[in-house]
Design an enzyme around this catalytic site. Structure first.
Site, PDB file in Angstrom:
ATOM      1  N   TRP A 105       0.820  -1.210   0.000  1.00  0.00           N
ATOM      2  CA  TRP A 105       0.000   0.000   0.000  1.00  0.00           C
ATOM      3  C   TRP A 105       0.851   1.255   0.000  1.00  0.00           C
ATOM      4  O   TRP A 105       0.501   2.254  -0.639  1.00  0.00           O
ATOM      5  CB  TRP A 105      -0.988  -0.037   1.161  1.00  0.00           C
ATOM      6  N   ASP A 175      -1.666   6.701   6.462  1.00  0.00           N
ATOM      7  CA  ASP A 175      -2.756   5.856   5.965  1.00  0.00           C
ATOM      8  C   ASP A 175      -3.032   4.801   7.028  1.00  0.00           C
ATOM      9  O   ASP A 175      -2.231   3.899   7.251  1.00  0.00           O
ATOM     10  CB  ASP A 175      -2.329   5.208   4.643  1.00  0.00           C
ATOM     11  N   LYS A 199     -12.636  -1.766   6.532  1.00  0.00           N
ATOM     12  CA  LYS A 199     -11.899  -2.744   7.321  1.00  0.00           C
ATOM     13  C   LYS A 199     -12.264  -2.647   8.807  1.00  0.00           C
ATOM     14  O   LYS A 199     -12.570  -3.641   9.432  1.00  0.00           O
ATOM     15  CB  LYS A 199     -10.392  -2.558   7.121  1.00  0.00           C
TER      16      LYS A 199
END
Length: 364
Positions: A105, A175, A199
């Protein structure tokens, strides 16, 4: 409904939601609090929806103990859109965007920033195949940095920062898509944090941004309106039609987190769950092998391997037959992964450990 009638959901995202939240949403789905319609059917300009919207903001601030001078935005496009919005809004001419490369990511965020302006990777764990996070001492902030960006938890590799670097006057942007609200944090150490909801916060469709108001106000007027933080901040995330049902669900999840006792209690529960599975891995005498180094093991995504890919395929097949969902590792790295976000009950982790032990006995 009892757990026995539901799957053991270890999906990485969209992921498990609290059963109590789903049942509350079910009860309100057709007729929201006596208004004769679903919240999905209501105008986002109406008072009923706006109250839910504002309540979600205030609950988020309360749970995270967000200090004055920060605001909360509800945006769309997932964290992936933030990868571009951040440099578009905050990377000024003559400055450099400083990134910490921790895995899949982080690399996506770096790739987007490179399209926008000058970008530097100031620390990386690529040489160790992303099995750890860079040490905080390795993260050296350039004098010309507009901001420092890192990923708190790498969902695919199963690594997590347990602490964060002090970046001084340079905003630290993180993030937190896969570990937001899983533990208490001092929000004042960050310039901005952001997360896709699917999530740990709710269903897919809404992205949460918590940022210093001065950063949100810094948007240049040369970028498209919908990509400007200042527009969304001035309009309380209601400039355009928001993902109203997703925000309603985030509101419900935030209420649930508060009912659990807040983030300290949530952290303790998450550590119990993770320790159950890691202990099963470590005590297996090499039958199971954890991917991440112990000091950087994620409390949200437990990644592990078996001695062969054929054995891993057999594990996944048998697990699915027993009602376990989502244990296959990401296609880019293979292996096995159990995502154990806030809403995954301890009983699911206990059931997984029992299955792991049975599978080891059958295949040793």
């Amino acid at each position: 409904m009892e757990q026995g009638k539901r799957a053991f959901n270890f999906n990485a995202g969209p992921a498990a939601l609290p059963l109590a939240v789903l049942e509350r949403a079910q009860a309100e789905f057709v007729d929201f609090r006596g208004n004769g319609m679903s919240i999905m059917e209501m105008s986002h300009r109406g008072g009923v929806y706006e109250a839910v919207h504002q309540e979600a903001k205030e609950l988020l601030k309360e749970l995270f103990n967000v200090p004055a001078g920060y605001d909360v935005l509800f945006l769309q496009g997932g964290a992936s859109s933030q990868f571009a919005m951040i440099p578009m809004n905050l990377l000024q001419p003559g400055k450099v965007a400083a990134y910490v490369d921790t895995g899949s990511w982080a690399k996506k965020a770096i790739k987007e920033a490179q399209l926008i302006g000058e970008t530097a990777v100031i620390a990386s764990s690529e040489a160790e195949h992303y099995t750890r996070m860079p040490s905080l001492e390795d993260i050296q902030v350039p004098a010309e940095a507009a901001y420092v960006h890192l990923t708190s938890n790498e969902t695919i590799e199963g690594t997590q920062f347990q602490a964060f670097p002090n970046t001084g006057d340079v905003p630290l942007i993180v993030d937190m898509s896969s570990d937001i609200l899983s533990r208490p944090l001092d929000i004042s150490q960050f310039g901005m944090i952001y997360a896709g909801a699917q999530k740990n916060l709710g269903p897919s469709g809404v992205t949460v941004v918590i940022a210093k108001e001065e950063l949100l106000a810094a948007s240049p007027n040369t970028i498209p309106t919908m990509l400007r933080y200042d527009i969304h901040q001035k309009n309380n995330s209601l400039y355009n039609t928001p993902p109203s049902f997703s925000i309603y669900m985030v509101n419900q999840v935030l209420h649930w987190l508060k009912e659990q006792g807040g983030l300290q209690a949530v952290q303790e529960h998450n550590e119990e769950k993770a320790n159950l599975i890691y202990d099963a891995i470590d005590s297996s005498q090499g039958f199971y092998r954890g991917v991440a180094v112990p000091e950087n093991r994620s409390r949200m995504n437990v990644t592990f391997r078996l001695t062969s890919e054929d054995l891993e395929k057999s594990f996944i097949k048998q697990a699915e037959q027993e009602g376990f969902v989502g244990l296959k590792g990401h296609r880019s790295v293979g292996g096995l992964r159990a995502s154990i976000y806030n809403a995954v009950p301890k009983s699911s982790c206990e059931a997984l450990v029992q299955f792991m032990k049975q599978f080891q006995q059958q295949n040793s």
